[in-house]
Design an enzyme around this catalytic site. Structure first.
Site, PDB file in Angstrom:
ATOM      1  N   ASN A 163       0.799  -1.228   0.000  1.00 20.80           N
ATOM      2  CA  ASN A 163       0.000   0.000   0.000  1.00 20.80           C
ATOM      3  C   ASN A 163       0.830   1.275   0.000  1.00 20.80           C
ATOM      4  O   ASN A 163       0.322   2.334  -0.351  1.00 20.80           O
ATOM      5  CB  ASN A 163      -0.962  -0.002   1.184  1.00 20.80           C
ATOM      6  CG  ASN A 163      -0.315  -0.373   2.487  1.00 20.80           C
ATOM      7  OD1 ASN A 163       0.290  -1.447   2.618  1.00 20.80           O
ATOM      8  ND2 ASN A 163      -0.398   0.497   3.459  1.00 20.80           N
ATOM      9  N   GLN A 197      -4.958  -3.631  -1.883  1.00 17.65           N
ATOM     10  CA  GLN A 197      -4.502  -2.611  -2.835  1.00 17.65           C
ATOM     11  C   GLN A 197      -4.528  -3.095  -4.279  1.00 17.65           C
ATOM     12  O   GLN A 197      -4.499  -2.302  -5.201  1.00 17.65           O
ATOM     13  CB  GLN A 197      -3.071  -2.159  -2.510  1.00 17.65           C
ATOM     14  CG  GLN A 197      -2.963  -1.315  -1.270  1.00 17.65           C
ATOM     15  CD  GLN A 197      -3.644   0.042  -1.385  1.00 17.65           C
ATOM     16  OE1 GLN A 197      -3.731   0.642  -2.451  1.00 17.65           O
ATOM     17  NE2 GLN A 197      -4.139   0.536  -0.264  1.00 17.65           N
ATOM     18  N   SER A 217     -11.140  -5.061   0.076  1.00 15.94           N
ATOM     19  CA  SER A 217     -11.933  -4.014   0.720  1.00 15.94           C
ATOM     20  C   SER A 217     -12.558  -3.118  -0.347  1.00 15.94           C
ATOM     21  O   SER A 217     -11.880  -2.694  -1.284  1.00 15.94           O
ATOM     22  CB  SER A 217     -11.012  -3.189   1.621  1.00 15.94           C
ATOM     23  OG  SER A 217     -11.726  -2.122   2.182  1.00 15.94           O
ATOM     24  N   HIS A 219     -13.714   0.001  -0.308  1.00 16.29           N
ATOM     25  CA  HIS A 219     -13.467   1.447  -0.414  1.00 16.29           C
ATOM     26  C   HIS A 219     -12.143   1.784  -1.099  1.00 16.29           C
ATOM     27  O   HIS A 219     -11.825   2.947  -1.308  1.00 16.29           O
ATOM     28  CB  HIS A 219     -13.575   2.133   0.956  1.00 16.29           C
ATOM     29  CG  HIS A 219     -12.430   1.932   1.898  1.00 16.29           C
ATOM     30  ND1 HIS A 219     -11.449   2.869   2.069  1.00 16.29           N
ATOM     31  CD2 HIS A 219     -12.143   0.914   2.737  1.00 16.29           C
ATOM     32  CE1 HIS A 219     -10.600   2.429   2.987  1.00 16.29           C
ATOM     33  NE2 HIS A 219     -10.989   1.245   3.406  1.00 16.29           N
ATOM     34  N   THR A 255     -26.186  -9.157  10.640  1.00 14.00           N
ATOM     35  CA  THR A 255     -27.114  -8.851   9.550  1.00 14.00           C
ATOM     36  C   THR A 255     -26.338  -8.279   8.375  1.00 14.00           C
ATOM     37  O   THR A 255     -25.530  -7.370   8.544  1.00 14.00           O
ATOM     38  CB  THR A 255     -28.177  -7.852  10.046  1.00 14.00           C
ATOM     39  OG1 THR A 255     -28.842  -8.448  11.156  1.00 14.00           O
ATOM     40  CG2 THR A 255     -29.188  -7.506   8.960  1.00 14.00           C
ATOM     41  N   CYS A 343      -2.713   5.248   8.166  1.00 13.42           N
ATOM     42  CA  CYS A 343      -2.891   4.782   9.544  1.00 13.42           C
ATOM     43  C   CYS A 343      -1.732   5.226  10.416  1.00 13.42           C
ATOM     44  O   CYS A 343      -1.866   5.358  11.618  1.00 13.42           O
ATOM     45  CB  CYS A 343      -2.988   3.265   9.565  1.00 13.42           C
ATOM     46  SG  CYS A 343      -4.010   2.638   8.234  1.00 13.42           S
TER      47      CYS A 343
HETATM   48  C1  LIG Z   1      -6.614  -0.245   3.443  1.00  9.21           C
HETATM   49  C2  LIG Z   1      -5.893  -1.510   3.646  1.00  9.21           C
HETATM   50  C3  LIG Z   1      -6.317  -2.457   4.598  1.00  9.21           C
HETATM   51  C4  LIG Z   1      -7.464  -2.190   5.532  1.00  9.21           C
HETATM   52  O1  LIG Z   1      -8.712  -2.238   4.870  1.00  9.21           O
HETATM   53  P1  LIG Z   1      -9.993  -1.611   5.590  1.00  9.21           P
HETATM   54  O2  LIG Z   1     -11.133  -1.981   4.701  1.00  9.21           O
HETATM   55  O3  LIG Z   1      -9.768  -0.137   5.634  1.00  9.21           O
HETATM   56  O4  LIG Z   1     -10.099  -2.229   6.932  1.00  9.21           O
HETATM   57  C5  LIG Z   1      -5.628  -3.642   4.703  1.00  9.21           C
HETATM   58  N1  LIG Z   1      -4.570  -3.913   3.912  1.00  9.21           N
HETATM   59  C6  LIG Z   1      -4.139  -3.042   2.985  1.00  9.21           C
HETATM   60  C7  LIG Z   1      -2.973  -3.399   2.126  1.00  9.21           C
HETATM   61  C8  LIG Z   1      -4.773  -1.811   2.832  1.00  9.21           C
HETATM   62  O5  LIG Z   1      -4.318  -0.949   1.923  1.00  9.21           O
END
Ligand SMILES: *Cc1c(COP(=O)(O)O)cnc(C)c1O
Length: 398
Positions: A163, A197, A217, A219, A255, A343
């Site tokens: 990332n 990523q 993920s 987002h 849920t 983070c």
């Molecule tokens: C953003 C990220 C996560 C965490 O994902 P979330 O959905 O925000 O909990 C884990 N691993 C990597 C490589 C990320 O870039």
């Protein structure tokens, strides 16, 4: 009279999060309003919610060449990582106890904290963890993974792409190595990859990659925050991580977040559907920006690999500067970037990723990450390069 001049924003932090796409929002809207049924109920609105979840599961499974039954929806990348690691340990624990062995996990030093801190937690429960070194470009060496295997190794967790520096790891080779190891010795070691990523940014095929578990993920690919999936190969059954109701075939209670799951599937369909053109476009803009920074700002060094790199990632060191100061100056020009990972920002600790790649603390603190999207234009890249040039020559003249 007040005149409001609206200035263009340059959002260059797509590795931290991405905006929700219009298409994903549109797909979600019905489930945020009239289609509010609980997917576990048997009357019509509940069944419509359930079929929306199951259609989403099919859509997402197809994007990674998995079966729908191998996809478990979670609250995002962190939960998927936690489940994979803790679940792998809990599944192996009684067999390990019988043999009097602690259990062993192999990972590397540049993982996301969702993996590293879960490993730390498991160490506190008595598990041994090997954190492999990476080379100066952030590559894990597959030979190092194989050399670290012990009799009680239960899991290898190596991210698909990093990332911070965008380095794409040799996941396929590691998966092959582990499969051959099993053929030779009979020892089955689970292979997890954090693909948060990479998913939706480079093409992924779980059978080609020989992975057992994969985290993603929504987002990070223009879907909503707070949802993701854990891919779990059909021949493994990790114990559940969130206990409660029978959702997700009894393996992940709670849920279902129907709107988020539907939005995730729509975002994934778009991102994975035109991944080839997206990769070419982003790579062009990425390379243009990298070249301008390297050629026009004296002393600039690229962090990470030139070739084996995510199409959206630029990470550079401007020796003698300070990343936090750069972020604030860029912010004044409505350019939003990152120094290290989101983070870790706000803390003064230099990036664990850059440190593992051999940068000094000062070099790590002088680094800047710019992560573009499919809508970042060449003009946007030029504006960012021009602004950085200006900021750095000002800073260096003081
Ligand atoms: C953003 C990220 C996560 C965490 O994902 P979330 O959905 O925000 O909990 C884990 N691993 C990597 C490589 C990320 O870039």
């Amino acid at each position: 009279m007040i005149i409001i001049i609206s200035m263009k924003n340059y959002y260059m932090d797509n590795a931290a999060t991405t905006p929700l796409s219009k298409e994903a929002l549109e797909a979600m809207m019905p489930y945020l309003t009239e289609e509010f049924g609980n997917a576990s109920t048997i009357y019509m609105p509940g069944q419509r919610a359930k079929s929306a979840v199951e259609n989403s599961r099919r859509t997402i499974a197809a994007t990674i060449n998995a079966r729908p039954s191998e996809i478990y929806f979670t609250s995002g990348g962190s939960e998927s990582d936690n489940w994979a690691l803790v679940g792998a340990y809990e599944q192996a624990r009684s067999a390990l106890r019988e043999k009097g062995l602690p259990g062993h996990i192999i990972t590397d030093k540049i993982e996301h904290h969702a993996v590293l801190n879960t490993c730390g937690y498991l160490e506190s429960r008595g598990v041994d963890v090997t954190y492999l070194d990476v080379d100066s470009q952030g590559n894990v060496n597959p030979g190092d993974v194989m050399a670290a295997i012990r009799e009680d190794t239960i899991l290898v967790s190596i991210m698909t792409a990093n990332n911070e520096v965008g380095t794409i790891e040799p996941v396929k080779e590691i998966g092959e190595g582990l499969r051959k190891h099993q053929e030779k010795t009979g020892q089955r070691i689970l292979f997890h990859t954090d693909a948060v990523q990479a998913y939706g940014h480079i093409a992924l095929d779980v059978s080609g990659l020989n992975v057992d578990l994969m985290s993603s993920s929504a987002h990070k690919l223009n879907g909503p925050k707070g949802t993701g999936f854990l891919y779990m190969r059909r021949d493994i059954t990790l114990p559940g991580f969130i206990h409660g109701g029978a959702q997700e075939r009894g393996r992940r209670a709670g849920t279902e977040n129907v709107p988020a799951i539907v939005g995730f599937a729509r975002a994934a369909e778009i991102a994975c559907g035109n991944i080839g053109t997206r990769m070419i476009r982003e790579t062009e803009v990425r390379d243009h920006l990298i070249n301008r920074l390297l050629n026009e700002i004296p002393g600039t060094v690229l962090n990470g690999s030139r070739e084996s790199r995510l199409p959206n990632n630029i990470n550079v060191c401007f020796p003698g500067t300070d990343g936090e100061t750069l972020l604030l100056l860029l912010n004044e020009h409505s350019i939003y970037a990152s120094a290290g990972s989101a983070c870790a920002s706000g803390s003064l600790e230099p990036s664990h990723v850059l440190m593992a790649m051999g940068l000094s603390k000062d070099e790590a603190r002088a680094s800047l990450r710019l992560t573009i999207s499919h809508d970042t234009s060449m003009e946007d890249a030029d504006c960012v390069a021009d602004t950085l040039k200006q900021i750095l020559s000002r800073l260096r003249n003081i």
